[in-house]
Design a protein around this motif. Structure first.
Motif, PDB file in Angstrom:
ATOM      1  N   ALA A   7      -5.663   8.722  -7.020  1.00 12.00           N
ATOM      2  CA  ALA A   7      -5.521   8.573  -5.573  1.00 12.00           C
ATOM      3  C   ALA A   7      -5.405   9.952  -4.915  1.00 12.00           C
ATOM      4  N   LYS A   8      -4.645  10.834  -5.515  1.00 11.69           N
ATOM      5  CA  LYS A   8      -4.503  12.194  -4.976  1.00 11.69           C
ATOM      6  C   LYS A   8      -5.852  12.907  -4.981  1.00 11.69           C
ATOM      7  N   GLU A   9      -6.558  12.805  -6.087  1.00 12.63           N
ATOM      8  CA  GLU A   9      -7.866  13.452  -6.216  1.00 12.63           C
ATOM      9  C   GLU A   9      -8.851  12.964  -5.142  1.00 12.63           C
ATOM     10  N   LEU A  10      -8.843  11.662  -4.884  1.00 12.50           N
ATOM     11  CA  LEU A  10      -9.787  11.072  -3.930  1.00 12.50           C
ATOM     12  C   LEU A  10      -9.269  11.054  -2.488  1.00 12.50           C
ATOM     13  N   GLY A  11      -7.974  11.370  -2.308  1.00 14.89           N
ATOM     14  CA  GLY A  11      -7.390  11.301  -0.972  1.00 14.89           C
ATOM     15  C   GLY A  11      -7.286   9.867  -0.475  1.00 14.89           C
ATOM     16  N   ARG A  12      -6.973   8.945  -1.387  1.00 19.58           N
ATOM     17  CA  ARG A  12      -6.928   7.516  -1.080  1.00 19.58           C
ATOM     18  C   ARG A  12      -5.521   6.954  -1.339  1.00 19.58           C
ATOM     19  N   PRO A  13      -5.249   5.772  -0.814  1.00 20.02           N
ATOM     20  CA  PRO A  13      -3.980   5.111  -1.104  1.00 20.02           C
ATOM     21  C   PRO A  13      -4.017   4.451  -2.489  1.00 20.02           C
ATOM     22  N   VAL A  14      -2.857   3.966  -2.900  1.00 19.10           N
ATOM     23  CA  VAL A  14      -2.744   3.122  -4.084  1.00 19.10           C
ATOM     24  C   VAL A  14      -2.281   1.750  -3.592  1.00 19.10           C
ATOM     25  N   TYR A  15      -2.943   0.714  -4.064  1.00 21.06           N
ATOM     26  CA  TYR A  15      -2.567  -0.650  -3.705  1.00 21.06           C
ATOM     27  C   TYR A  15      -1.883  -1.290  -4.905  1.00 21.06           C
ATOM     28  N   PHE A  16      -0.767  -1.946  -4.640  1.00 18.28           N
ATOM     29  CA  PHE A  16      -0.008  -2.678  -5.657  1.00 18.28           C
ATOM     30  C   PHE A  16      -0.311  -4.149  -5.440  1.00 18.28           C
ATOM     31  N   TRP A  17      -1.080  -4.729  -6.320  1.00 20.47           N
ATOM     32  CA  TRP A  17      -1.541  -6.111  -6.180  1.00 20.47           C
ATOM     33  C   TRP A  17      -0.928  -6.934  -7.312  1.00 20.47           C
ATOM     34  N   PHE A  18       0.213  -7.552  -7.017  1.00 22.21           N
ATOM     35  CA  PHE A  18       0.927  -8.316  -8.045  1.00 22.21           C
ATOM     36  C   PHE A  18       0.785  -9.784  -7.751  1.00 22.21           C
TER      37      PHE A  18
ATOM     38  N   GLU B  15       6.658   1.159 -22.426  1.00 22.27           N
ATOM     39  CA  GLU B  15       7.031   1.949 -21.245  1.00 22.27           C
ATOM     40  C   GLU B  15       6.090   3.131 -21.049  1.00 22.27           C
ATOM     41  N   VAL B  16       5.772   3.811 -22.143  1.00 20.75           N
ATOM     42  CA  VAL B  16       4.892   4.986 -22.062  1.00 20.75           C
ATOM     43  C   VAL B  16       3.504   4.576 -21.586  1.00 20.75           C
ATOM     44  N   GLU B  17       2.968   3.482 -22.126  1.00 21.69           N
ATOM     45  CA  GLU B  17       1.650   2.999 -21.703  1.00 21.69           C
ATOM     46  C   GLU B  17       1.623   2.658 -20.218  1.00 21.69           C
ATOM     47  N   ALA B  18       2.625   1.923 -19.773  1.00 24.61           N
ATOM     48  CA  ALA B  18       2.691   1.527 -18.371  1.00 24.61           C
ATOM     49  C   ALA B  18       2.843   2.752 -17.469  1.00 24.61           C
ATOM     50  N   PHE B  19       3.709   3.672 -17.852  1.00 24.02           N
ATOM     51  CA  PHE B  19       3.926   4.885 -17.073  1.00 24.02           C
ATOM     52  C   PHE B  19       2.632   5.685 -16.966  1.00 24.02           C
ATOM     53  N   ASP B  20       1.908   5.790 -18.078  1.00 22.85           N
ATOM     54  CA  ASP B  20       0.647   6.533 -18.058  1.00 22.85           C
ATOM     55  C   ASP B  20      -0.364   5.902 -17.103  1.00 22.85           C
ATOM     56  N   LYS B  21      -0.431   4.580 -17.074  1.00 24.00           N
ATOM     57  CA  LYS B  21      -1.342   3.901 -16.145  1.00 24.00           C
ATOM     58  C   LYS B  21      -0.945   4.190 -14.695  1.00 24.00           C
ATOM     59  N   LEU B  22       0.346   4.124 -14.413  1.00 26.67           N
ATOM     60  CA  LEU B  22       0.814   4.424 -13.061  1.00 26.67           C
ATOM     61  C   LEU B  22       0.449   5.855 -12.674  1.00 26.67           C
ATOM     62  N   MET B  23       0.688   6.797 -13.566  1.00 32.26           N
ATOM     63  CA  MET B  23       0.396   8.197 -13.264  1.00 32.26           C
ATOM     64  C   MET B  23      -1.105   8.425 -13.100  1.00 32.26           C
ATOM     65  N   GLN B  24      -1.916   7.748 -13.898  1.00 35.00           N
ATOM     66  CA  GLN B  24      -3.370   7.865 -13.742  1.00 35.00           C
ATOM     67  C   GLN B  24      -3.789   7.387 -12.353  1.00 35.00           C
TER      68      GLN B  24
ATOM     69  N   GLU C 239       0.844  -1.193   0.000  1.00 36.01           N
ATOM     70  CA  GLU C 239       0.000   0.000   0.000  1.00 36.01           C
ATOM     71  C   GLU C 239       0.879   1.242   0.000  1.00 36.01           C
ATOM     72  N   LEU C 240       0.581   2.150  -0.906  1.00 37.37           N
ATOM     73  CA  LEU C 240       1.158   3.493  -0.881  1.00 37.37           C
ATOM     74  C   LEU C 240       0.136   4.361  -0.165  1.00 37.37           C
ATOM     75  N   PRO C 241       0.409   4.750   1.079  1.00 40.13           N
ATOM     76  CA  PRO C 241      -0.572   5.528   1.845  1.00 40.13           C
ATOM     77  C   PRO C 241      -0.905   6.849   1.155  1.00 40.13           C
ATOM     78  N   ALA C 242      -2.110   7.315   1.408  1.00 38.66           N
ATOM     79  CA  ALA C 242      -2.579   8.557   0.782  1.00 38.66           C
ATOM     80  C   ALA C 242      -1.653   9.734   1.073  1.00 38.66           C
ATOM     81  N   ASP C 243      -1.049   9.763   2.258  1.00 32.13           N
ATOM     82  CA  ASP C 243      -0.184  10.899   2.599  1.00 32.13           C
ATOM     83  C   ASP C 243       1.173  10.864   1.897  1.00 32.13           C
ATOM     84  N   LYS C 244       1.445   9.790   1.158  1.00 35.96           N
ATOM     85  CA  LYS C 244       2.697   9.701   0.405  1.00 35.96           C
ATOM     86  C   LYS C 244       2.492   9.785  -1.110  1.00 35.96           C
ATOM     87  N   VAL C 245       1.253   9.976  -1.532  1.00 36.49           N
ATOM     88  CA  VAL C 245       0.947   9.988  -2.969  1.00 36.49           C
ATOM     89  C   VAL C 245       1.631  11.162  -3.667  1.00 36.49           C
TER      90      VAL C 245
END
Length: 118
Positions: free
Chosen positions: A107-118, A93-102, A68-74
């Motif tokens: 997450a920033k807009e909603l004030g939520r964390p990001v979860y990395f589920w691999f 690379e560009v496609e993947a980077f764009d997905k990460l940035m989205q 989890e990337l906590p909301a306060d670290k986004v």
């Protein structure tokens, strides 16, 4: 069927003690999340950014457990990722980077964390 790795931003708050997000993800119930699905080759192009997150944000993104990337670290994660923008030049690379940035910006807009589920 291709294997996918997923970035998740919750649409609602999860109480880790009674309503853990991983329970939903592990059971394939993704209705409570905004999702960005990456193929393994796409996600592989992001490991330099993930390593920078791990080093700078006291995280452990890896293939062994969810993270989890906590909301306060986004905001800090967005700044770190932006430093890699110019290095992501081929189409995958560009496609993947764009997905990460989205995911990070949502997450920033909603004030939520990001979860990395691999």
């Amino acid at each position: 069927m291709d294997q996918h790795e997923i970035l998740l931003v919750p649409k609602r708050e999860f109480d880790e003690n009674t309503d853990c997000w991983q329970t939903y993800a592990n059971s394939g119930k993704f209705d409570d999340f905004i999702q960005w699905w990456l193929t393994v080759p796409e996600n592989d192009t992001l490991w330099d950014i993930y390593r920078a997150f791990n080093e700078s944000l006291d995280m452990l993104i890896d293939h062994y457990e969810d993270e989890e990337l906590p909301a306060d670290k986004v905001d800090a994660a967005i700044n770190i990722a932006e430093d890699f923008r110019e290095k992501k030049t081929d189409e995958l690379e560009v496609e993947a980077f764009d997905k990460l940035m989205q995911a990070l910006k949502k997450a920033k807009e909603l004030g939520r964390p990001v979860y990395f589920w691999f």
